[in-house]
Write a protein that holds these residues in place. Structure first.
Motif, PDB file in Angstrom:
ATOM      1  N   LEU A  45      48.999  43.901  53.869  1.00 47.02           N
ATOM      2  CA  LEU A  45      49.059  44.817  52.747  1.00 47.02           C
ATOM      3  C   LEU A  45      47.789  45.162  52.690  1.00 47.02           C
ATOM      4  N   ASP A  46      46.665  44.153  52.822  1.00 45.90           N
ATOM      5  CA  ASP A  46      45.168  44.657  52.768  1.00 45.90           C
ATOM      6  C   ASP A  46      44.915  45.840  53.673  1.00 45.90           C
ATOM      7  N   GLN A  47      45.515  45.710  54.848  1.00 47.98           N
ATOM      8  CA  GLN A  47      45.298  46.347  56.105  1.00 47.98           C
ATOM      9  C   GLN A  47      45.842  47.915  55.636  1.00 47.98           C
ATOM     10  N   ALA A  48      46.744  47.950  54.977  1.00 45.82           N
ATOM     11  CA  ALA A  48      47.511  49.169  54.500  1.00 45.82           C
ATOM     12  C   ALA A  48      46.568  50.024  53.755  1.00 45.82           C
ATOM     13  N   ILE A  49      45.575  49.318  52.852  1.00 42.49           N
ATOM     14  CA  ILE A  49      44.622  50.026  51.945  1.00 42.49           C
ATOM     15  C   ILE A  49      43.384  50.548  53.004  1.00 42.49           C
ATOM     16  N   GLU A  50      43.129  49.487  53.900  1.00 44.76           N
ATOM     17  CA  GLU A  50      41.890  49.621  54.761  1.00 44.76           C
ATOM     18  C   GLU A  50      42.108  50.854  55.856  1.00 44.76           C
ATOM     19  N   ILE A  51      43.206  51.188  56.211  1.00 44.74           N
ATOM     20  CA  ILE A  51      43.655  52.310  57.154  1.00 44.74           C
ATOM     21  C   ILE A  51      43.291  53.622  56.428  1.00 44.74           C
ATOM     22  N   ASP A  52      43.580  53.565  55.074  1.00 50.68           N
ATOM     23  CA  ASP A  52      43.566  55.032  54.403  1.00 50.68           C
ATOM     24  C   ASP A  52      42.021  54.952  53.827  1.00 50.68           C
ATOM     25  N   LYS A  53      41.252  54.363  54.093  1.00 48.43           N
ATOM     26  CA  LYS A  53      39.819  54.405  53.623  1.00 48.43           C
ATOM     27  C   LYS A  53      39.075  55.680  54.170  1.00 48.43           C
ATOM     28  N   ARG A  54      39.302  55.957  55.267  1.00 46.29           N
ATOM     29  CA  ARG A  54      38.445  57.001  55.668  1.00 46.29           C
ATOM     30  C   ARG A  54      38.860  58.295  55.279  1.00 46.29           C
ATOM     31  N   TYR A  55      40.320  58.333  55.264  1.00 43.58           N
ATOM     32  CA  TYR A  55      40.909  59.401  54.933  1.00 43.58           C
ATOM     33  C   TYR A  55      40.597  59.760  53.515  1.00 43.58           C
ATOM     34  N   ARG A  56      40.424  58.615  52.580  1.00 46.75           N
ATOM     35  CA  ARG A  56      40.076  59.269  51.284  1.00 46.75           C
ATOM     36  C   ARG A  56      38.714  59.592  51.138  1.00 46.75           C
ATOM     37  N   LEU A  57      37.870  58.932  51.794  1.00 48.21           N
ATOM     38  CA  LEU A  57      36.476  59.477  51.863  1.00 48.21           C
ATOM     39  C   LEU A  57      36.418  60.906  52.171  1.00 48.21           C
ATOM     40  N   CYS A  58      36.861  61.237  53.109  1.00 51.05           N
ATOM     41  CA  CYS A  58      36.663  62.706  53.728  1.00 51.05           C
ATOM     42  C   CYS A  58      37.463  63.742  52.591  1.00 51.05           C
ATOM     43  N   ALA A  59      38.636  63.222  52.072  1.00 50.96           N
ATOM     44  CA  ALA A  59      39.245  63.981  50.891  1.00 50.96           C
ATOM     45  C   ALA A  59      38.303  64.008  49.870  1.00 50.96           C
ATOM     46  N   ARG A  60      37.326  63.274  49.439  1.00 54.93           N
ATOM     47  CA  ARG A  60      36.477  63.330  48.165  1.00 54.93           C
ATOM     48  C   ARG A  60      35.494  64.218  48.494  1.00 54.93           C
ATOM     49  N   VAL A  61      34.803  64.035  49.912  1.00 58.33           N
ATOM     50  CA  VAL A  61      33.836  65.212  50.076  1.00 58.33           C
ATOM     51  C   VAL A  61      34.327  66.672  50.162  1.00 58.33           C
ATOM     52  N   VAL A  62      35.901  66.890  50.683  1.00 58.38           N
ATOM     53  CA  VAL A  62      36.393  68.099  50.643  1.00 58.38           C
ATOM     54  C   VAL A  62      36.750  68.646  49.174  1.00 58.38           C
ATOM     55  N   LYS A  63      37.084  67.702  48.206  1.00 55.00           N
ATOM     56  CA  LYS A  63      37.080  68.058  46.912  1.00 55.00           C
ATOM     57  C   LYS A  63      35.927  68.568  46.284  1.00 55.00           C
ATOM     58  N   GLU A  64      34.674  67.902  46.735  1.00 57.07           N
ATOM     59  CA  GLU A  64      33.444  68.132  46.130  1.00 57.07           C
ATOM     60  C   GLU A  64      33.187  69.644  46.482  1.00 57.07           C
ATOM     61  N   VAL A  65      33.377  69.965  47.620  1.00 64.22           N
ATOM     62  CA  VAL A  65      33.081  71.526  48.040  1.00 64.22           C
ATOM     63  C   VAL A  65      33.985  72.346  47.441  1.00 64.22           C
ATOM     64  N   LEU A  66      35.436  72.026  47.457  1.00 64.63           N
ATOM     65  CA  LEU A  66      36.230  73.120  47.001  1.00 64.63           C
ATOM     66  C   LEU A  66      36.078  73.350  45.489  1.00 64.63           C
ATOM     67  N   ASN A  67      35.494  72.428  44.745  1.00 66.47           N
ATOM     68  CA  ASN A  67      35.328  72.621  43.384  1.00 66.47           C
ATOM     69  C   ASN A  67      34.144  73.561  43.155  1.00 66.47           C
ATOM     70  N   GLU A  68      33.257  73.703  44.055  1.00 66.31           N
ATOM     71  CA  GLU A  68      32.182  74.539  43.758  1.00 66.31           C
ATOM     72  C   GLU A  68      32.618  76.226  43.840  1.00 66.31           C
ATOM     73  N   PRO A  69      31.960  76.869  43.166  1.00 67.85           N
ATOM     74  CA  PRO A  69      32.247  78.242  43.261  1.00 67.85           C
ATOM     75  C   PRO A  69      32.152  78.973  44.655  1.00 67.85           C
ATOM     76  N   GLY A  70      33.111  79.878  44.864  1.00 73.36           N
ATOM     77  CA  GLY A  70      33.254  80.322  46.276  1.00 73.36           C
ATOM     78  C   GLY A  70      33.421  79.346  47.170  1.00 73.36           C
ATOM     79  N   GLN A  71      33.580  78.094  47.031  1.00 70.86           N
ATOM     80  CA  GLN A  71      33.817  77.235  47.685  1.00 70.86           C
ATOM     81  C   GLN A  71      32.502  76.706  48.878  1.00 70.86           C
ATOM     82  N   VAL A  72      31.618  77.059  48.423  1.00 67.73           N
ATOM     83  CA  VAL A  72      30.250  76.765  49.386  1.00 67.73           C
ATOM     84  C   VAL A  72      29.194  75.987  48.590  1.00 67.73           C
TER      85      VAL A  72
END
Length: 405
Positions: A45-72
Motif C-alpha cells: 500500500l505504501d508502494q501505491a502512493i510512491e507510484i503516483d509520486k512522479r505524476y503528482r509532481l508533474c501535475a503540480r507544475v502543470v497547474k502552476e503554469v495553467l493558473n497564469e494569465p495566457g498560460q505562459v
C-alpha cells in the motif's frame, strides 16, 4: 461455503475461550480510546502512493503554469516557485526530464527589456486538457452525486466552500465546479456568500434518496439480489499477512462487527460520541469518504478539516489503526494517509473511479515524453560510443604507422 463476514467471525473466534456467560461483559466496560493496536507497515500500500509520486509532481507544475494569465510564464519566475512546488531539481532540469508538457520561446517582459525565456503549454498538453474536459462532461452526474453525498453526510447539510476547494483534487472535482457545475443543479445546491470573499458555504437544498445509500449498503443489496439471501450491510475486514490482534481486541472487534451497521447518511445526533454505535457510524463515514475519493485514500490532515461537519472526535485518527482490517494509515512521505484496504490488491486499485481516466491520459502524455527522452539518450550514447570507437581505431592506425616509420 462461508461468507466473507462468517469467515471474519470464524477468524476472530479462533481459540477464544469465554470465561463467563457473556464473554464480552467485562471488556466492554473499557472505553474505546483505551483499545490499542500496534501500527504495522504495509509495503504494498505504501508502494501505491510512491507510484503516483512522479505524476503528482508533474501535475503540480502543470497547474502552476495553467493558473497564469495566457498560460505562459517566464522560466525564471517559475524557478522562484520551485520550493513551493516541491521540486528537488531546477525547473530547466525538470523540463528536460519531462518533455512534451511545455514548449519554450523568448519574449520581453516589458517593452524596453531584453528577451527572456518563457514556457507555455505544448500542443500535446492542450489536447490532454480538451480530453480532460470531455471526461468531466461525461461524468458530470457522478461528480454532482459525489458533491451531494458529501453534503448529505454532514450534520447540517452544509460545507465550507474553502474546504471543498481544498479537497477537490482528492474527489476529482473540476477546478471550476463552483462556477460551472453547482449553478446547473439549483434543485440540489445553494451557494451562500461569494467564494474568495470571506465566509462562503455550499448548502444542500433537497435530499435525494438515491444518493443516501452507502457503498456498503449497495454492496449488501447486490449480494442479496445475486444469492437470494438477505445480507446484512457490514464492513469487509482484510487483515494483512502476518498481522494478529491481541485477544481482548479480537473480542471487541467480534462484538463490534455484530452491531447493526449505521449508515453515514443517518441522523446520529442522539448517539453518545464515546459509544460503540458512534464508532460504527464514524468508521462508516470514513469508509464512504474514502470510497468516494479518486484513489480510495485521503491524507489524514485533510479529513481532519471536516471534524466538526462529520462529528469526528479529536482522536479520530486512531480509528484507522484500531480498525486495521478495514483501513491502513500510511506514513509515506512524512504524511499520514488513510487508505481503504478492500479497494487494493497489492499496490493496484481494484475498483477504479471513472474520473481516473483523466490521470490515465495524463500518464500516457508523460510516459510518451519519457520514452522520447530515453530514445534520445540512447541515440546520444550510441553516437558517443561510435565516435570513441572511431577515435580508438584512428589511434591504432596512427600508432601502427608510427611503428612502420
Amino acid at each position: 461455503m462461508l461468507s466473507k463476514t462468517q469467515f471474519i467471525f470464524s477468524y476472530l473466534n479462533h481459540n477464544l475461550k469465554p470465561t463467563a456467560t457473556n464473554p464480552f461483559i467485562n471488556f466492554q466496560t473499557k472505553p474505546i480510546s483505551s483499545l490499542k493496536v500496534v501500527w504495522r507497515k504495509d509495503f504494498k500500500l505504501d508502494q501505491a502512493i510512491e507510484i503516483d509520486k512522479r505524476y503528482r509532481l508533474c501535475a503540480r507544475v502543470v497547474k502552476e503554469v495553467l493558473n497564469e494569465p495566457g498560460q505562459v510564464i517566464p522560466l525564471r519566475y517559475l524557478e522562484k516557485r520551485r520550493e513551493r512546488m516541491g521540486l528537488a531539481v531546477k525547473v530547466r532540469t525538470f523540463l528536460t526530464k519531462n518533455p512534451g508538457l511545455f514548449t519554450s520561446y523568448y519574449d520581453k517582459i516589458k517593452p524596453k527589456t531584453q528577451p527572456v525565456e518563457f514556457i507555455r503549454v505544448s500542443d500535446r498538453l492542450k489536447d490532454f486538457l480538451e480530453e480532460e474536459e470531455r471526461v468531466y462532461s461525461e461524468n458530470e452526474h457522478w461528480i454532482m452525486s459525489k458533491l451531494c453525498k458529501l453534503l448529505m453526510m454532514s450534520k447540517d447539510r452544509v460545507l465550507s466552500v474553502d474546504k471543498l476547494v481544498h479537497v477537490k483534487r482528492e474527489f476529482g472535482f473540476p477546478n471550476d465546479f463552483l462556477v460551472n457545475l453547482v449553478p446547473k443543479y439549483p434543485q440540489y445546491f445553494r451557494l451562500v456568500g461569494c467564494p474568495g470573499e470571506g465566509q462562503s458555504f455550499l448548502e444542500l437544498v433537497s435530499w435525494e434518496p438515491e444518493f443516501a445509500k452507502s457503498v456498503i449498503e449497495r454492496r449488501a443489496e447486490e449480494e442479496s439480489r445475486l444469492t437470494g439471501i438477505r445480507v446484512r450491510p457490514n464492513f469487509h475486514v482484510k487483515l494483512p499477512s502476518g498481522f494478529f490482534l491481541r485477544k481482548e481486541m479480537r473480542e471487541w472487534v467480534r462484538d463490534w462487527m455484530e452491531l447493526d451497521y449505521v449508515s453515514p447518511y443517518e441522523d446520529v445526533s442522539q448517539l453518545d460520541q464515546a459509544s460503540r454505535e458512534m464508532e460504527k457510524r464514524t468508521v462508516g463515514v470514513f469508509h464512504e469518504l474514502l470510497s468516494l475519493s479518486l484513489h480510495k485514500r485521503v491524507p489524514v490532515p485533510i479529513l481532519g478539516k471536516f471534524s466538526d461537519e462529520y462529528r469526528f472526535s479529536n482522536a479520530f485518527s486512531s480509528v484507522f489503526t484500531r480498525h486495521s482490517g478495514i483501513f491502513y494509515m500510511s506514513l509515506k512521505g512524512g504524511i499520514k494517509t488513510a487508505m481503504l484496504r478492500e479497494a487494493y490488491k497489492g499496490d493496484k486499485l481494484i475498483d477504479r473511479d471513472p474520473l481516473l481516466q483523466i490521470k490515465d491520459k495524463f500518464a500516457e502524455l508523460l510516459e510518451e515524453g519519457w520514452r522520447v527522452r530515453a530514445e534520445q539518450l540512447r541515440y546520444h550514447r550510441e553516437a558517443v560510443n561510435k565516435d570513441m570507437e572511431m577515435m580508438a581505431m584512428k589511434n591504432v592506425e596512427y600508432d601502427k604507422h608510427a611503428c612502420d616509420e
